[in-house]
Scaffold this active site. Structure first.
Site, PDB file in Angstrom:
ATOM      1  CE  LYS A 133     -62.375 131.797  53.133  1.00 34.70           C
ATOM      2  NZ  LYS A 133     -60.871 131.185  52.999  1.00 34.70           N
TER       3      LYS A 133
ATOM      4  CD  GLU B 118     -61.071 128.240  54.925  1.00 34.48           C
ATOM      5  OE1 GLU B 118     -60.256 129.075  54.357  1.00 34.48           O
ATOM      6  OE2 GLU B 118     -62.448 128.420  54.917  1.00 34.48           O
TER       7      GLU B 118
ATOM      8  N   GLY C 177     -56.064 132.885  51.037  1.00 32.97           N
ATOM      9  CA  GLY C 177     -55.893 133.720  52.274  1.00 32.97           C
ATOM     10  C   GLY C 177     -54.242 133.823  52.510  1.00 32.97           C
TER      11      GLY C 177
ATOM     12  CG  ASN D 175     -66.694 131.119  51.952  1.00 33.51           C
ATOM     13  OD1 ASN D 175     -67.386 131.400  52.778  1.00 33.51           O
ATOM     14  ND2 ASN D 175     -65.483 130.205  51.762  1.00 33.51           N
TER      15      ASN D 175
ATOM     16  CG  HIS E 231     -63.941 126.108  51.555  1.00 29.19           C
ATOM     17  ND1 HIS E 231     -62.857 126.187  52.287  1.00 29.19           N
ATOM     18  CD2 HIS E 231     -63.863 127.213  50.614  1.00 29.19           C
ATOM     19  CE1 HIS E 231     -62.013 127.285  52.054  1.00 29.19           C
ATOM     20  NE2 HIS E 231     -62.697 128.151  51.157  1.00 29.19           N
TER      21      HIS E 231
ATOM     22  CD  GLU F 210     -61.992 128.188  47.158  1.00 32.27           C
ATOM     23  OE1 GLU F 210     -61.969 129.393  47.306  1.00 32.27           O
ATOM     24  OE2 GLU F 210     -62.570 127.352  48.026  1.00 32.27           O
TER      25      GLU F 210
ATOM     26  CB  SER G  32     -55.067 135.430  47.150  1.00 32.47           C
ATOM     27  OG  SER G  32     -54.705 134.748  48.300  1.00 32.47           O
TER      28      SER G  32
END
Length: 254
Positions: free
Chosen positions: A12, A98, A172, A10, A96, A166, A212
């Site tokens: 992003k 985010e 991240g 991904n 996701h 996730e 990560s």
């Protein structure tokens, strides 16, 4: 038959045309396990989908990072599932964290998106995961089960769904769920699918880990029995993505 290892990259909201070409040249030259061993899907920003599709090696697939919840129309800024199908893009990432956290996408909305994308012939990487506060309060499985339930209520055929667990606190941040933590949630999620959807669906559905993942930790994570692959963020923009793909050999040997 075992679940085929799955590695998604991904990207992003990153990249330029030149950077895309550079990453693709690295991937195209890489020696990785065969398609029989690992399924690789790369997900660039929307604007680079045609470029990536035109350049990427034939044994890797391409995914979009999102799509709209229903047929297109007066939805400024959105991309419909039909458009992705028209472009020949086979996969889409939905739900996701985010998008859930920053854009307030609710569980039910994500469930509707997954169902609509599947109805149009797309394959879906459906993301679930808890925040640090939720983990520390002991509600990880409650949160992940509610997110999965919202999808299960709308989806009857799971053949084209990959679940990506996730943990939000690991995305991240450099913090990674330990292999035991990842295995624990994947095991519980598979158990939830067996009890609430179907034992055969639980056995066949791939549950991949994201948060990560890098070249150094991917082999140990891959050795866990219920970890069927990875959804990789930052590391998918780097040459080490190839090392993560090669972690599929660990699973094959296990």
């Amino acid at each position: 038959m075992g679940r085929k290892f799955f590695v998604g990259g991904n990207w992003k909201c990153n990249g330029t045309g030149d950077e895309v070409k550079k990453i693709v040249s690295t991937l195209n030259a890489a020696e990785v396990p065969s398609e029989e061993v690992v399924e690789v899907v790369v997900s660039p920003p929307f604007v680079f989908l045609p470029l990536l599709k035109g350049l990427l090696r034939a044994d890797f697939s391409v995914a979009a990072q999102n799509c709209w919840v229903r047929k297109g129309g007066a939805f400024t800024g959105e991309i419909s599932a039909e458009m992705l199908v028209n472009l020949g893009i086979p996969w889409v990432i939905l739900g996701h964290s985010e998008r859930r956290l920053i854009l307030n996408e609710a569980n039910e909305f994500v469930g509707d998106k997954v169902a609509y994308a599947l109805s149009q012939g797309l394959k879906v990487i459906a993301c679930v995961g808890e925040t640090l506060e939720q983990r520390e309060s002991g509600s990880t499985m409650e949160v992940v089960a509610a997110q999965t339930k919202a999808i299960a209520e709308k989806v009857s055929n799971w053949d084209h769904v990959v679940i990506a667990y996730e943990p939000v606190w690991a995305i991240g941040t450099g913090k990674v769920a330990t292999p035991a933590q990842a295995q624990d949630v994947h095991f519980e999620l598979r158990k939830w699918l067996a009890a609430n959807v179907d034992p055969a669906v639980a056995e066949s559905t791939r549950i991949i880990y994201g948060g990560s993942v890098n070249g150094a930790n991917s082999k140990e994570l891959a050795s866990q029995p219920d970890v069927d692959g990875f959804l990789v963020g930052g590391a998918s923009l780097k040459p080490e993505f190839v090392d993560i793909i090669k972690a599929a050999e660990t699973k094959k040997a296990a």
